[in-house]
Write a protein that holds these residues in place. Sequence first.
Motif, PDB file in Angstrom:
ATOM      1  N   ALA A 139       0.897  -1.448   0.012  1.00 32.86           N
ATOM      2  CA  ALA A 139       0.036  -0.063   0.116  1.00 32.86           C
ATOM      3  C   ALA A 139       1.085   1.072  -0.273  1.00 32.86           C
ATOM      4  O   ALA A 139       0.050   2.599  -0.987  1.00 32.86           O
ATOM      5  CB  ALA A 139      -1.116  -0.054   1.370  1.00 32.86           C
ATOM      6  N   ALA A 155       0.854   4.122  -3.223  1.00 37.85           N
ATOM      7  CA  ALA A 155       0.702   5.501  -2.845  1.00 37.85           C
ATOM      8  C   ALA A 155       1.515   6.465  -3.285  1.00 37.85           C
ATOM      9  O   ALA A 155       1.716   7.720  -3.904  1.00 37.85           O
ATOM     10  CB  ALA A 155       0.549   5.592  -0.984  1.00 37.85           C
ATOM     11  N   GLU A 168      -7.856  -7.962  -3.568  1.00 36.17           N
ATOM     12  CA  GLU A 168      -6.931  -7.130  -2.224  1.00 36.17           C
ATOM     13  C   GLU A 168      -6.634  -6.061  -3.426  1.00 36.17           C
ATOM     14  O   GLU A 168      -6.290  -4.860  -2.768  1.00 36.17           O
ATOM     15  CB  GLU A 168      -7.241  -7.844  -1.483  1.00 36.17           C
ATOM     16  CG  GLU A 168      -8.410  -8.349  -0.585  1.00 36.17           C
ATOM     17  CD  GLU A 168      -7.249  -9.828   0.112  1.00 36.17           C
ATOM     18  OE1 GLU A 168      -6.196  -9.834   0.572  1.00 36.17           O
ATOM     19  OE2 GLU A 168      -7.719 -10.740   0.722  1.00 36.17           O
ATOM     20  N   GLY A 204      -8.080  -3.850  -5.292  1.00 34.97           N
ATOM     21  CA  GLY A 204      -8.259  -2.686  -4.252  1.00 34.97           C
ATOM     22  C   GLY A 204      -7.328  -1.514  -3.394  1.00 34.97           C
ATOM     23  O   GLY A 204      -7.194  -0.536  -3.473  1.00 34.97           O
ATOM     24  N   ALA A 205      -6.560  -1.981  -3.410  1.00 39.49           N
ATOM     25  CA  ALA A 205      -5.142  -1.271  -3.195  1.00 39.49           C
ATOM     26  C   ALA A 205      -4.652  -0.439  -3.911  1.00 39.49           C
ATOM     27  O   ALA A 205      -3.978   1.078  -3.316  1.00 39.49           O
ATOM     28  CB  ALA A 205      -4.344  -2.556  -1.913  1.00 39.49           C
ATOM     29  N   GLN A 212      -6.191   0.889  -6.196  1.00 40.89           N
ATOM     30  CA  GLN A 212      -6.924   2.380  -6.215  1.00 40.89           C
ATOM     31  C   GLN A 212      -7.698   2.852  -5.229  1.00 40.89           C
ATOM     32  O   GLN A 212      -7.482   4.082  -5.031  1.00 40.89           O
ATOM     33  CB  GLN A 212      -8.643   1.563  -6.451  1.00 40.89           C
ATOM     34  CG  GLN A 212      -8.889   0.822  -7.800  1.00 40.89           C
ATOM     35  CD  GLN A 212      -9.677   0.214  -8.807  1.00 40.89           C
ATOM     36  OE1 GLN A 212     -10.679  -0.051  -7.345  1.00 40.89           O
ATOM     37  NE2 GLN A 212     -10.616  -0.270  -9.858  1.00 40.89           N
ATOM     38  N   LYS A 213      -7.169   2.275  -4.479  1.00 39.33           N
ATOM     39  CA  LYS A 213      -7.023   3.148  -2.723  1.00 39.33           C
ATOM     40  C   LYS A 213      -6.090   3.828  -2.398  1.00 39.33           C
ATOM     41  O   LYS A 213      -5.670   5.006  -2.316  1.00 39.33           O
ATOM     42  CB  LYS A 213      -7.387   2.815  -1.827  1.00 39.33           C
ATOM     43  CG  LYS A 213      -7.118   3.242  -0.383  1.00 39.33           C
ATOM     44  CD  LYS A 213      -7.188   2.466   0.607  1.00 39.33           C
ATOM     45  CE  LYS A 213      -7.484   3.199   2.335  1.00 39.33           C
ATOM     46  NZ  LYS A 213      -7.269   2.274   3.677  1.00 39.33           N
ATOM     47  N   ALA A 214      -5.086   3.634  -3.407  1.00 38.42           N
ATOM     48  CA  ALA A 214      -3.778   4.885  -3.748  1.00 38.42           C
ATOM     49  C   ALA A 214      -4.147   5.789  -4.565  1.00 38.42           C
ATOM     50  O   ALA A 214      -2.722   6.980  -4.745  1.00 38.42           O
ATOM     51  CB  ALA A 214      -2.280   4.007  -3.894  1.00 38.42           C
ATOM     52  N   ASN A 250      -5.747   3.982 -10.877  1.00 34.89           N
ATOM     53  CA  ASN A 250      -6.819   3.393 -11.360  1.00 34.89           C
ATOM     54  C   ASN A 250      -6.345   2.484 -12.723  1.00 34.89           C
ATOM     55  O   ASN A 250      -7.156   2.254 -13.442  1.00 34.89           O
ATOM     56  CB  ASN A 250      -7.667   4.175 -12.017  1.00 34.89           C
ATOM     57  CG  ASN A 250      -8.473   5.045 -10.215  1.00 34.89           C
ATOM     58  OD1 ASN A 250      -8.472   4.636  -9.828  1.00 34.89           O
ATOM     59  ND2 ASN A 250      -8.708   6.689 -10.107  1.00 34.89           N
TER      60      ASN A 250
END
Length: 137
Positions: free
Chosen positions: A87, A91, A117, A120-121, A123-125, A128
């Motif tokens: 993660a 980022a 998972e 998702g990590a 996209q959260k960072a 895309n």
Amino acid sequence: MAFGRLERTEGPRPMSDINVTPLVDVMLVLVVILIITAPLMASSLRLDLPRAEGAQPSDTPKFVTVGIDGGGRTYFNDQPVTAEQLAQRLADAARQAADTEVQLRADRQVPYGKVVEVMGAAQKAGLNRIGFVAEPQ
């Protein structure tokens, strides 16, 4: 037969017809060249663009690779990482360039939940653009 004279047979007669096959071949090649180049010449737009130092195209697209092996271990650019480290590195990659692509390489034994998972990590960072890498058959 006369004394001292040899009889001569008449040789092949000269061809008096024009062979048009090579002419037709050349004309067809010229027509094909014309068909191909005509649209290129008609749509060409000549512009004198302004010059700027910052307007240089990037040489290579930016991407990072995330791998998941059969045991479920995660790798970031071929280095093993934990979920927290993944993660953090995603980022960092997103902060450097927002258009960075994540190339996801997952073993076929990996459960779908583990792949989700990692997605998702990413996209959260803020990454895309995710590409799935597969081997050709």
